[in-house]
Design a protein around this motif. Structure first.
Motif, PDB file in Angstrom:
ATOM      1  N   HIS A 169      32.881  31.887  35.724  1.00 15.17           N
ATOM      2  CA  HIS A 169      34.140  32.407  36.031  1.00 15.17           C
ATOM      3  C   HIS A 169      34.103  33.107  37.542  1.00 15.17           C
ATOM      4  O   HIS A 169      34.997  32.797  38.199  1.00 15.17           O
ATOM      5  CB  HIS A 169      34.616  33.511  35.337  1.00 15.17           C
ATOM      6  CG  HIS A 169      36.124  33.649  34.983  1.00 15.17           C
ATOM      7  ND1 HIS A 169      36.693  34.708  34.735  1.00 15.17           N
ATOM      8  CD2 HIS A 169      36.885  32.753  34.979  1.00 15.17           C
ATOM      9  CE1 HIS A 169      37.826  34.558  34.486  1.00 15.17           C
ATOM     10  NE2 HIS A 169      38.191  33.283  34.600  1.00 15.17           N
ATOM     11  N   HIS A 170      33.157  34.160  37.801  1.00 20.23           N
ATOM     12  CA  HIS A 170      32.919  34.750  38.913  1.00 20.23           C
ATOM     13  C   HIS A 170      32.651  33.766  40.148  1.00 20.23           C
ATOM     14  O   HIS A 170      33.315  33.973  41.205  1.00 20.23           O
ATOM     15  CB  HIS A 170      31.649  35.553  38.881  1.00 20.23           C
ATOM     16  CG  HIS A 170      31.568  36.370  40.313  1.00 20.23           C
ATOM     17  ND1 HIS A 170      32.262  37.480  40.528  1.00 20.23           N
ATOM     18  CD2 HIS A 170      30.617  36.077  41.085  1.00 20.23           C
ATOM     19  CE1 HIS A 170      31.963  37.996  41.757  1.00 20.23           C
ATOM     20  NE2 HIS A 170      31.092  37.341  42.159  1.00 20.23           N
ATOM     21  N   TRP A 171      32.109  32.348  39.639  1.00 20.41           N
ATOM     22  CA  TRP A 171      31.654  31.719  41.017  1.00 20.41           C
ATOM     23  C   TRP A 171      32.916  30.484  41.122  1.00 20.41           C
ATOM     24  O   TRP A 171      32.721  29.578  41.393  1.00 20.41           O
ATOM     25  CB  TRP A 171      30.331  31.196  41.038  1.00 20.41           C
ATOM     26  CG  TRP A 171      29.436  32.041  41.711  1.00 20.41           C
ATOM     27  CD1 TRP A 171      29.318  32.065  43.089  1.00 20.41           C
ATOM     28  CD2 TRP A 171      28.739  33.170  41.250  1.00 20.41           C
ATOM     29  NE1 TRP A 171      28.422  33.015  43.483  1.00 20.41           N
ATOM     30  CE2 TRP A 171      27.890  33.670  42.494  1.00 20.41           C
ATOM     31  CE3 TRP A 171      28.389  33.804  40.032  1.00 20.41           C
ATOM     32  CZ2 TRP A 171      27.182  34.709  42.184  1.00 20.41           C
ATOM     33  CZ3 TRP A 171      27.593  34.948  39.938  1.00 20.41           C
ATOM     34  CH2 TRP A 171      26.808  35.198  41.125  1.00 20.41           C
ATOM     35  N   ASN A 172      33.968  30.547  40.245  1.00 18.10           N
ATOM     36  CA  ASN A 172      35.075  29.781  40.069  1.00 18.10           C
ATOM     37  C   ASN A 172      34.538  28.443  39.768  1.00 18.10           C
ATOM     38  O   ASN A 172      35.232  27.445  40.301  1.00 18.10           O
ATOM     39  CB  ASN A 172      35.685  29.743  41.402  1.00 18.10           C
ATOM     40  CG  ASN A 172      36.439  31.150  41.566  1.00 18.10           C
ATOM     41  OD1 ASN A 172      37.181  31.570  40.844  1.00 18.10           O
ATOM     42  ND2 ASN A 172      36.390  31.611  42.651  1.00 18.10           N
ATOM     43  N   VAL A 173      33.779  28.151  38.982  1.00 19.02           N
ATOM     44  CA  VAL A 173      33.302  26.934  38.572  1.00 19.02           C
ATOM     45  C   VAL A 173      34.410  26.226  37.718  1.00 19.02           C
ATOM     46  O   VAL A 173      34.995  26.881  36.838  1.00 19.02           O
ATOM     47  CB  VAL A 173      32.012  26.888  37.710  1.00 19.02           C
ATOM     48  CG1 VAL A 173      31.489  25.679  37.036  1.00 19.02           C
ATOM     49  CG2 VAL A 173      30.827  27.541  38.501  1.00 19.02           C
ATOM     50  N   GLY A 174      35.036  25.009  38.126  1.00 16.99           N
ATOM     51  CA  GLY A 174      35.663  24.239  37.501  1.00 16.99           C
ATOM     52  C   GLY A 174      35.984  22.787  37.995  1.00 16.99           C
ATOM     53  O   GLY A 174      35.057  22.173  38.188  1.00 16.99           O
TER      54      GLY A 174
END
Ligand code: NAP
Ligand code: ZN
Ligand code: ZN
Length: 348
Positions: A169-174
């Motif tokens: 979440h923190h590193w915006n993985v998506g």
């Protein structure tokens, strides 16, 4: 004081054995939880064997705790008797520092109070974890377990779940990201599930060929066997993010080479020994090496609610307390699919 039954290691590496101790009486802001299940995290094993140093014995491990509220303090309004709840890796923190005020209690400047192998904020009372029949915790450190999640499969979310959800979440993985998850154990199998749910293309890196089919079933698009040297040449500069969950010392540099320029490798696995690291894989492509520790209370609740919405739970093997030592040995061999969970009914 509340008489409590549990299982403890009495010295570093000694077998787990029945251990009776006392919990504090329920204070105005506390809840008392009847523990039903507790997951077995590799951190339990590291500490029972004193691999990180500083373990205090007797040591009652367990920080993937789920159960039901059976008593509440007079000031508690957020919970009800009979409600399904959970407790993760910490049971208190200073509540005042910037980390605590920002919902990052795990990074409390005054050190949070770990669920076990730690000291209460009174400065002397030892904390004992979830390999026990009950726990008393201040309500603000207690999580709600959504009705849709079976309790035994929800238990590992309290550590393995949040530890992998939080950095992704923190590193915006998506969507549009290529994610490598290294190590297919308790943390790793949750990382694959979250990575896939967030829309990333996930590769499971494992030194256990027999986990290949499971990796796909868990949501990985690909499986890479780390015992095969060609894996590292073939996947050179392929990934945006790598999440490393491995519990034993290994070569970080080899995985850094798998990152694109500006890629990030995040360590969550916590081996007991330092590993050598070459500066070149970082320098040559402006790559980053980072770390992440569990998650705060607010984010842990968010993760549990996300799991309920997306039908995400842990794959578990439920065992009796008498089987903990055998489970530790199997975990060391990578022989668990993918989390052992203790049924506390077996504690007689
Ligand atoms: P686990 O279930 O035992 O999984 C660890 C995995 O690492 C194994 O399944 C295996 O995967 C791989 N592995 C183990 N030994 C290896 C070796 N010698 N060489 C290569 N790979 C090896 O453990 P876990 O509960 O997921 O915990 C993993 C680590 O994270 C532990 O060090 C734990 O203390 C730490 N941890 C950190 C946090 C945090 O907040 N940062 C929170 C919880 C746990 P393959 O068989 O697929 O290769
Ligand atoms: Zn843990
Ligand atoms: Zn604090």
């Amino acid at each position: 004081m509340l008489p409590t039954r549990g299982y403890a290691a009495m010295a570093a590496g000694s077998p787990m054995q029945p251990f009776n101790f006392s919990r504090r009486e329920v204070g105005p802001s506390d809840v008392r939880i009847q523990i039903q299940y507790c997951g077995i995290c590799h951190s339990d094993l590291h500490q029972v064997r004193d691999e990180w140093g500083g373990s205090r014995f007797p040591l009652v491990p367990g920080h993937e705790i789920v159960g039901t509220v059976n008593q509440m303090g007079s000031a508690v309004t957020a919970f009800a008797v009979g409600q399904r709840v959970g407790v993760g890796c910490f049971v208190d923190s200073c509540r005042e520092c910037s980390s605590c005020r920002n919902g990052l209690e795990q990074y409390c400047e005054a050190q949070c109070t770990w669920t076990y192998n730690s000291t209460e904020r009174d400065g002397h009372t030892p904390t004992y974890g979830g390999y026990s029949n009950q726990i008393v915790v201040d309500a603000r450190y207690v999580l709600r377990i959504p009705e849709r999640l079976p309790l035994e499969q929800a238990a590992p979310l309290l550590c393995a779940g949040i530890t992998t959800y939080s950095p992704l979440h923190h590193w915006n993985v998506g969507k549009g990201h290529r994610l490598g998850v290294v190590g297919l154990g308790g943390l790793g199998h949750m990382a694959i599930k979250f990575g896939a749910a967030f829309g990333a293309e996930v590769t499971a890196f494992s030194h256990s060929e027999h986990k290949r089919d499971d990796a796909k079933r868990l949501g990985a698009a690909a499986f890479a066997n780390t015992s095969t040297p060609e894996t590292f040449s073939k996947l050179n500069r392929y990934y945006d993010v790598i999440l490393d969950t491995v519990s034993a010392v290994h070569d970080y540099s080899a995985y850094l080479e798998l990152l694109k320029t500006d890629g990030t490798m995040i360590l969550v696995g916590a081996p007991d020994q330092p590993a050598p690291l070459s500066a070149f894989p970082l320098i040559m492509r402006r790559r980053r090496l980072a770390g992440s520790l569990i998650g705060g209370i607010r984010e842990t609740q968010e993760m549990l609610d996300f799991c309920a919405l997306h039908h995400i739970v842990s794959d578990v093997e439920v065992i009796a307390v008498q089987e903990i030592d055998a489970a530790y040995e199997r975990m060391l061999k990578g022989d668990v699919r993918y989390r052992f969970v203790i049924d506390l009914k077996s504690l007689t």
